[in-house]
Design a protein around this motif. Structure first.
Motif, PDB file in Angstrom:
ATOM      1  N   ASN A  33      -6.295 -25.628 -15.590  1.00  0.00           N
ATOM      2  CA  ASN A  33      -4.966 -25.093 -16.130  1.00  0.00           C
ATOM      3  C   ASN A  33      -6.175 -23.577 -16.867  1.00  0.00           C
ATOM      4  O   ASN A  33      -4.576 -22.716 -17.074  1.00  0.00           O
TER       5      ASN A  33
ATOM      6  N   SER B 177      -4.048 -15.556 -19.888  1.00  0.00           N
ATOM      7  CA  SER B 177      -2.502 -15.516 -19.319  1.00  0.00           C
ATOM      8  C   SER B 177      -1.060 -14.541 -19.860  1.00  0.00           C
ATOM      9  O   SER B 177      -0.620 -14.742 -19.037  1.00  0.00           O
TER      10      SER B 177
ATOM     11  N   TYR C  42      -3.970 -10.344 -12.757  1.00  0.00           N
ATOM     12  CA  TYR C  42      -3.143 -11.896 -12.933  1.00  0.00           C
ATOM     13  C   TYR C  42      -2.452 -12.364 -11.727  1.00  0.00           C
ATOM     14  O   TYR C  42      -2.990 -13.197 -11.352  1.00  0.00           O
TER      15      TYR C  42
ATOM     16  N   LYS D  18      -4.013 -15.315  -9.536  1.00  0.00           N
ATOM     17  CA  LYS D  18      -3.223 -16.503  -9.063  1.00  0.00           C
ATOM     18  C   LYS D  18      -2.876 -16.480  -7.696  1.00  0.00           C
ATOM     19  O   LYS D  18      -2.505 -17.908  -7.047  1.00  0.00           O
TER      20      LYS D  18
ATOM     21  N   GLY E  10      -1.136 -23.381 -25.542  1.00  0.00           N
ATOM     22  CA  GLY E  10      -0.329 -22.756 -24.348  1.00  0.00           C
ATOM     23  C   GLY E  10       0.646 -24.542 -24.285  1.00  0.00           C
ATOM     24  O   GLY E  10       0.260 -25.325 -24.412  1.00  0.00           O
TER      25      GLY E  10
ATOM     26  N   ALA F  91      -6.268 -20.526 -18.120  1.00  0.00           N
ATOM     27  CA  ALA F  91      -6.593 -19.001 -17.667  1.00  0.00           C
ATOM     28  C   ALA F  91      -6.286 -18.170 -19.051  1.00  0.00           C
ATOM     29  O   ALA F  91      -5.494 -18.233 -19.877  1.00  0.00           O
TER      30      ALA F  91
ATOM     31  N   SER G 147       0.617 -19.914 -10.163  1.00  0.00           N
ATOM     32  CA  SER G 147       2.055 -18.910 -10.740  1.00  0.00           C
ATOM     33  C   SER G 147       3.251 -18.743  -9.915  1.00  0.00           C
ATOM     34  O   SER G 147       3.051 -18.383  -8.600  1.00  0.00           O
TER      35      SER G 147
ATOM     36  N   ASN H  76      -9.598 -17.084 -14.174  1.00  0.00           N
ATOM     37  CA  ASN H  76      -8.170 -17.688 -13.202  1.00  0.00           C
ATOM     38  C   ASN H  76      -8.530 -17.961 -11.864  1.00  0.00           C
ATOM     39  O   ASN H  76      -7.829 -18.779 -11.368  1.00  0.00           O
TER      40      ASN H  76
END
Length: 253
Positions: free
Chosen positions: A84, A88, A149, A153, A14, A86, A136, A110
């Motif tokens: 980075n 996702s 999520y 974030k 990713g 996570a 994000s 995360n």
């Protein structure tokens, strides 16, 4: 001439894979961490000069601490860290059905993961170095069924300014919050379709983002040129968060 050695978590697929390739192309040495053994093997077989890979769960404090000691013995100082890694996929069951196990694992990877990396790796950074956390736009905007999520974030953005105050002035800490970044070609073992023309057109910038869009900003934030920037969040979303969106005919829905 090497620009220094940086650590990137979630480096094997990713956005992380895109950033890893970008920094290698710009003469950085990269220590890439990832929990995905298949993706790590695929990346290792590419034999990219300047890249070293480690299998690691960033939410496992003992593993992070052990790696920190190994880095100190074998490599010495780092010149930057990109958090980075996570889980996702933002969606889960409805809040009424949300599994506590899923909630805790998303927050562990995360949010707790970046904290642990900073806790045990910040002392390896040279004075004047920097940390970049990958957040994000979902820290600010949501779709249904994305509580875990979004919460993680959002917490990462708050953690960013807290770390900037605690670690400054020797170390700067900033966050990049991407919007839609096309990583369809950066997923080993998966066959994801690329964005459609309509997907691109809806962005004020005229296109969906690419990994290089995020990586280029991360490179700047890690550099001495960004020496007066810390504790900040930078939105990289092609203008989508500034676009007012209403349904043309709500009654038709």
């Amino acid at each position: 001439m090497s620009q220094g050695k940086i650590l990137i978590t979630g480096a094997a697929r990713g956005l992380g894979l895109g950033m890893t390739r970008y920094f290698l192309q710009h003469d950085y040495q990269v220590l890439g961490l990832d929990i995905d053994k298949y993706a790590l093997t695929e990346l290792d077989e590419a034999q990219l000069p300047g890249l070293q890979l480690v299998h690691l769960d960033v939410a496992d404090e003992q593993s992070v601490q052990t790696l920190s000691r190994l880095i100190e013995r074998q490599f010495g100082r780092l010149t930057g860290i990109v958090n980075n890694a996570a889980i996702s996929l933002p969606y889960h069951e409805s809040i009424q059905q949300l599994s506590l196990v899923h909630w805790q694992r998303v927050l562990a990877v995360n949010l707790t993961g970046p904290m642990l990396i900073c806790k045990h790796m910040a002392n390896l950074l040279r004075p004047g170095s920097a940390i970049v956390n990958i957040g994000s736009t979902r820290a600010h905007q949501s779709e249904p069924d994305s509580e875990a999520y979004a919460a993680a974030k959002g917490g990462l953005i708050a953690l960013t300014h807290a770390l900037a105050v605690s670690l400054g002035p020797e170390i700067r800490v900033n966050a990049i919050s991407p919007g839609w970044i096309d990583v369809s070609a950066l997923q080993p073992g998966k066959n994801e379709p690329p964005p459609s023309p309509a997907d691109h057109r809806q962005h004020p910038a005229g296109r969906v983002g690419e990994a290089e869009d995020v990586a280029a900003l991360a490179r700047f934030l890690l550099s001495a040129e960004a020496g007066f920037i810390t504790g900040q969040e930078f939105i990289v979303d092609g203008g989508m968060s500034k676009r007012m969106i209403y349904l043309d005919n709500p009654a038709a829905e």
